[in-house]
Design a protein around this motif. Structure first.
Motif, mmCIF file in Angstrom:
data_model
loop_
_atom_site.group_PDB
_atom_site.id
_atom_site.type_symbol
_atom_site.label_atom_id
_atom_site.label_comp_id
_atom_site.label_asym_id
_atom_site.label_seq_id
_atom_site.Cartn_x
_atom_site.Cartn_y
_atom_site.Cartn_z
ATOM 1 N N ARG A 1 -70.375 3.933 -50.857
ATOM 2 C CA ARG A 1 -69.970 4.614 -49.623
ATOM 3 C C ARG A 1 -71.164 4.773 -48.681
ATOM 4 N N GLY A 2 -72.283 5.193 -49.239
ATOM 5 C CA GLY A 2 -73.467 5.405 -48.417
ATOM 6 C C GLY A 2 -73.928 4.143 -47.721
ATOM 7 N N ARG A 3 -73.829 3.022 -48.413
ATOM 8 C CA ARG A 3 -74.271 1.758 -47.810
ATOM 9 C C ARG A 3 -73.302 1.254 -46.746
ATOM 10 N N MET A 4 -72.042 1.693 -46.798
ATOM 11 C CA MET A 4 -71.052 1.248 -45.816
ATOM 12 C C MET A 4 -71.107 2.052 -44.522
ATOM 13 N N GLY A 5 -71.856 3.153 -44.512
ATOM 14 C CA GLY A 5 -71.971 3.945 -43.297
ATOM 15 C C GLY A 5 -70.633 4.508 -42.848
ATOM 16 N N HIS A 6 -70.347 4.383 -41.544
ATOM 17 C CA HIS A 6 -69.120 4.963 -40.988
ATOM 18 C C HIS A 6 -67.867 4.191 -41.384
ATOM 19 N N ILE A 7 -68.023 3.064 -42.065
ATOM 20 C CA ILE A 7 -66.853 2.249 -42.419
ATOM 21 C C ILE A 7 -66.148 2.781 -43.659
ATOM 22 N N TRP A 8 -66.900 3.444 -44.578
ATOM 23 C CA TRP A 8 -66.298 3.791 -45.869
ATOM 24 C C TRP A 8 -65.039 4.655 -45.762
ATOM 25 N N PRO A 9 -64.932 5.619 -44.809
ATOM 26 C CA PRO A 9 -63.695 6.416 -44.786
ATOM 27 C C PRO A 9 -62.436 5.584 -44.565
ATOM 28 N N PHE A 10 -62.566 4.467 -43.826
ATOM 29 C CA PHE A 10 -61.395 3.630 -43.567
ATOM 30 C C PHE A 10 -60.917 2.919 -44.832
ATOM 31 N N LEU A 11 -61.786 2.843 -45.841
ATOM 32 C CA LEU A 11 -61.418 2.216 -47.108
ATOM 33 C C LEU A 11 -60.825 3.219 -48.096
ATOM 34 N N GLU A 12 -60.851 4.505 -47.728
ATOM 35 C CA GLU A 12 -60.315 5.536 -48.623
ATOM 36 C C GLU A 12 -59.412 6.504 -47.858
ATOM 37 N N ILE A 13 -58.570 5.941 -47.000
ATOM 38 C CA ILE A 13 -57.620 6.767 -46.249
ATOM 39 C C ILE A 13 -56.507 7.276 -47.159
ATOM 40 N N PHE A 14 -56.085 6.435 -48.094
ATOM 41 C CA PHE A 14 -54.922 6.766 -48.916
ATOM 42 C C PHE A 14 -55.277 7.110 -50.361
ATOM 43 N N SER A 15 -56.526 6.899 -50.752
ATOM 44 C CA SER A 15 -56.893 7.191 -52.139
ATOM 45 C C SER A 15 -58.375 7.528 -52.228
ATOM 46 N N ASN A 16 -58.718 8.242 -53.279
ATOM 47 C CA ASN A 16 -60.103 8.594 -53.575
ATOM 48 C C ASN A 16 -60.577 7.667 -54.693
ATOM 49 N N LYS A 17 -61.532 6.801 -54.396
ATOM 50 C CA LYS A 17 -61.945 5.793 -55.368
ATOM 51 C C LYS A 17 -62.693 6.379 -56.563
ATOM 52 N N THR A 18 -63.105 7.640 -56.473
ATOM 53 C CA THR A 18 -63.758 8.269 -57.625
ATOM 54 C C THR A 18 -62.787 9.090 -58.466
ATOM 55 N N ALA A 19 -61.532 9.223 -58.021
ATOM 56 C CA ALA A 19 -60.607 10.180 -58.642
ATOM 57 C C ALA A 19 -60.375 9.898 -60.123
ATOM 58 N N ASP A 20 -60.063 8.660 -60.472
ATOM 59 C CA ASP A 20 -59.751 8.349 -61.872
ATOM 60 C C ASP A 20 -60.959 8.583 -62.773
ATOM 61 N N ASP A 21 -62.130 8.164 -62.306
ATOM 62 C CA ASP A 21 -63.334 8.343 -63.124
ATOM 63 C C ASP A 21 -63.708 9.814 -63.251
ATOM 64 N N MET A 22 -63.589 10.565 -62.165
ATOM 65 C CA MET A 22 -63.947 11.977 -62.234
ATOM 66 C C MET A 22 -62.946 12.780 -63.062
ATOM 67 N N LYS A 23 -61.714 12.302 -63.178
ATOM 68 C CA LYS A 23 -60.755 12.978 -64.069
ATOM 69 C C LYS A 23 -61.230 12.873 -65.519
ATOM 70 N N ILE A 24 -61.740 11.703 -65.894
ATOM 71 C CA ILE A 24 -62.272 11.524 -67.250
ATOM 72 C C ILE A 24 -63.471 12.445 -67.465
ATOM 73 N N VAL A 25 -64.359 12.494 -66.470
ATOM 74 C CA VAL A 25 -65.538 13.362 -66.556
ATOM 75 C C VAL A 25 -65.115 14.824 -66.667
ATOM 76 N N ASP A 26 -64.192 15.241 -65.809
ATOM 77 C CA ASP A 26 -63.775 16.646 -65.784
ATOM 78 C C ASP A 26 -63.016 17.047 -67.047
ATOM 79 N N ASP A 27 -62.203 16.139 -67.570
ATOM 80 C CA ASP A 27 -61.469 16.444 -68.801
ATOM 81 C C ASP A 27 -62.425 16.710 -69.961
ATOM 82 N N PHE A 28 -63.579 16.063 -69.933
ATOM 83 C CA PHE A 28 -64.583 16.290 -70.976
ATOM 84 C C PHE A 28 -65.376 17.563 -70.700
ATOM 85 N N LEU A 29 -65.753 17.767 -69.433
ATOM 86 C CA LEU A 29 -66.695 18.828 -69.087
ATOM 87 C C LEU A 29 -66.043 20.202 -68.943
ATOM 88 N N ASN A 30 -64.871 20.269 -68.329
ATOM 89 C CA ASN A 30 -64.292 21.573 -67.988
ATOM 90 C C ASN A 30 -64.040 22.486 -69.193
#
Length: 586
Positions: free
Chosen positions: A278-307
């Motif tokens: 995202r950082g390397r894409m600058g202002h373009i990255w939000p247009f690639l995540e209008i309908f979904s969060n690309k970290t959501a599935d991975d962070m669910k795995i992280v959170d299920d372990f950590l919480n």
């Protein structure tokens, strides 16, 4: 349901473009303009409005610069509209190039600081120690992580210490500092337990006649160490099977038994890679995540372990407090037997703050150390005479089997010089960024030139990696791996300007865990060289750089691995090695 991270930014962008369209429709309401003309005027008004806005912005910035006797840094220009070709070039370099490609040539042509305007936005890039000193230290109050950085990092880093500014950053810093304020025996207990496990695991695989992916092994070691240090619950990543080399029949079994620790580690790594993209894409990255969060599935795995771990810690604290076992004035004291999480819950029981701070420190405590130890073993493979000298110091100071302590590590000068040289050539965080709050200036290396103007809101991306390799700072041998530069007369260069060496950042945001990291890396290397007397890179297995890189000067032409970086530096597809076991002490 969470709002996709790109949607608010896209809506904000569209709102900024709406005034000319609204104006056209207002005019069409009062004047008889055909619908087709209204539509065409609306479409045409947007680029016209943008062109006016950009031109007006540049004009105002030039006037403000002139008013204080400053000028913009030289510009790095592409050939396409909005320098879009440079954006594409840097995306390709990230995927297929060497760290710093594109920037190295630009610095050679334009100097230590230049302006890279991507899609008409100022982006200042620098490897100048004096500019970096100003950003990190002397003008620290004027430079922040900023809302743009926080936006693309938020879904992983949240409001942790590495992704906040102002009072929230001070709160996190104050909350974290006491735990890193002194060396604790319990740290060395953790180092010993997991380094012995890692070395035993490695020895077992080597005795099969197989190479070991040292990077994978050390990621496991640092994750187990960091998790036990942080929340007293070892993830136990070292318990799962090590991968076999990809060119062996056994490699087919590498993914047969994925454990919860494997899933956590892999998901966390993928999430970091996503926010770095995202950082390397600058202002373009939000247009690639209008309908979904690309970290959501991975962070669910992280959170299920950590919480559940965080929830249990809060419950334990609440019970102890209700039982009168915790005094109010103990919140700043750190007990020898408590974990980092134990300490945090005595400061706050806010689950989101605890979650974000743990993940921030986990990245700092795991990925940076793992990367540095990976590069350290690479250099030991490449330079046997350095390995021999380092091992000699270890055996003389600690012996072939004794556990090292803090005083041992403090007294081993060559070990510290070796680690510093690894960190010089491959710092854990090769690139970083800060945003200016107010208009300011940066020093111009040309004594006859005007200071460089930095408009409010402008990012300054600084590269410690490129600064560490500047020949005017480090001498003509800057690209040579030589730990003695931190011991002989060449050290005077660093003494004269300490800001030419910043592996742990600098200023008020300097890494609190710097000494912890040195202790952990030193401890592991001592244990490693107590057990092994030689090592070799397995170049037939290793993912090597393209052959054409050999014609380039510096480390790009020298090194026999493919360095990469997301938030931190690592080796593409691992670091495959074989090691020779040390002869038993007589």
């Amino acid at each position: 349901m969470q709002v996709p991270p790109g949607l608010p930014h896209v809506l904000h962008f569209l709102a900024l473009l709406s005034p000319p369209v609204i104006l056209v429709f207002i005019v069409s309401y009062f004047f008889p303009i055909p619908i087709w003309a209204t539509i065409l005027l609306s479409i045409a008004s947007v680029p016209a409005y943008l062109a006016f806005h950009i031109s007006h912005k540049y004009s105002k910035e030039k006037r403000r610069a002139a008013a204080i006797g400053a000028a913009f840094p030289p510009s790095y220009n592409g050939v396409k509209f909005g320098n879009f070709d440079l954006l594409v070039m840097f995306q390709n370099i990230y995927a297929n190039g060497y760290l710093g490609d594109g920037l190295t040539d630009a610095h050679a042509e334009l100097g230590g600081t230049f302006n890279l305007r991507i899609l008409w936005d100022n982006n200042i890039l620098t490897n100048d120690a004096n500019v970096i000193k100003a950003v990190l230290a002397t003008e620290f109050p004027n430079f922040i992580k900023g809302k743009h950085f926080q936006a693309f990092m938020n879904s992983v880093l949240g409001t942790g210490v590495f992704n906040t500014d102002g009072d929230m950053w001070k709160f996190h810093r104050q909350m974290t500092r006491p735990f890193f304020s002194r060396d604790r025996i319990s740290h060395f207990d953790i180092f010993e337990k997991h380094s012995d496990d890692a070395i035993a695991k490695m020895r077992e695989r080597l005795r099969e006649g197989q190479a070991v992916d040292f990077q994978d092994l050390i990621w496991r070691f640092t994750l187990d160490s960091a998790s036990e240090f942080l929340f007293g619950a070892c993830i136990d990543h070292l318990s799962s099977n090590l991968p076999y080399p990809p060119n062996t029949p056994q490699a087919a079994t590498n993914n047969d038994q994925e454990t919860s620790a494997d899933r956590f580690a892999h998901a966390f790594a993928r999430a970091q890679d996503t926010i770095a993209k995202r950082g390397r894409m600058g202002h373009i990255w939000p247009f690639l995540e209008i309908f979904s969060n690309k970290t959501a599935d991975d962070m669910k795995i992280v959170d299920d372990f950590l919480n559940p771990i965080l929830q249990q810690a809060v419950e334990n604290y609440t019970k102890d407090k209700e039982a009168g076992l915790i005094k109010e004035n103990e919140s700043e004291e750190v007990k020898d037997d408590e974990t980092f999480l134990d300490h945090l819950v005595r400061t706050t029981t806010d689950s989101q703050i605890l979650h974000d701070e743990i993940l921030n420190i986990l990245i700092a405590g795991r990925d940076t150390t793992a990367g540095t130890l990976t590069f350290a073993v690479y250099f030991l493979c490449m330079y046997p005479h350095i390995l021999e000298r380092l091992r000699k110091e270890i055996l003389e100071a600690v012996g072939p089997s004794r556990r090292p302590d803090y005083d041992d590590i403090k007294d081993m000068k060559y070990l510290r010089a070796f680690l510093n040289e690894v960190l010089r050539l491959y710092p854990a965080v090769p690139f970083n960024v800060r945003y200016a709050i107010n208009d300011t200036t940066m020093p111009n290396p040309d004594p006859n030139g005007k200071p460089f103007f930095i408009p409010a809101g402008t990012p300054i991306t600084y590269s410690v990696l490129l600064m560490h390799r500047r020949t005017d700072y480090w001498g003509e041998d800057a690209h040579v791996f030589d730990p003695d530069r931190f011991l002989d007369d060449r050290l005077q260069r660093l003494i004269a300007n300490p800001f030419i060496f910043l592996p742990f950042n600098a200023g008020p945001r300097i890494c609190l865990g710097q000494q912890f990291a040195y202790n952990e890396m030193s401890f592991f290397l001592i244990r490693l060289l107590q057990n092994f007397s030689g090592m070799d890179s397995q170049l037939d297995i290793q993912t090597l750089p393209p052959k054409e890189w050999a014609q380039f000067p510096g480390r790009k032409g020298m090194d026999k691995f493919f360095p990469k970086s997301h938030l931190t530096a690592y080796s593409k597809d691992g670091m495959w090695v074989k090691m020779k076991e040390a002869e038993p002490a007589s």
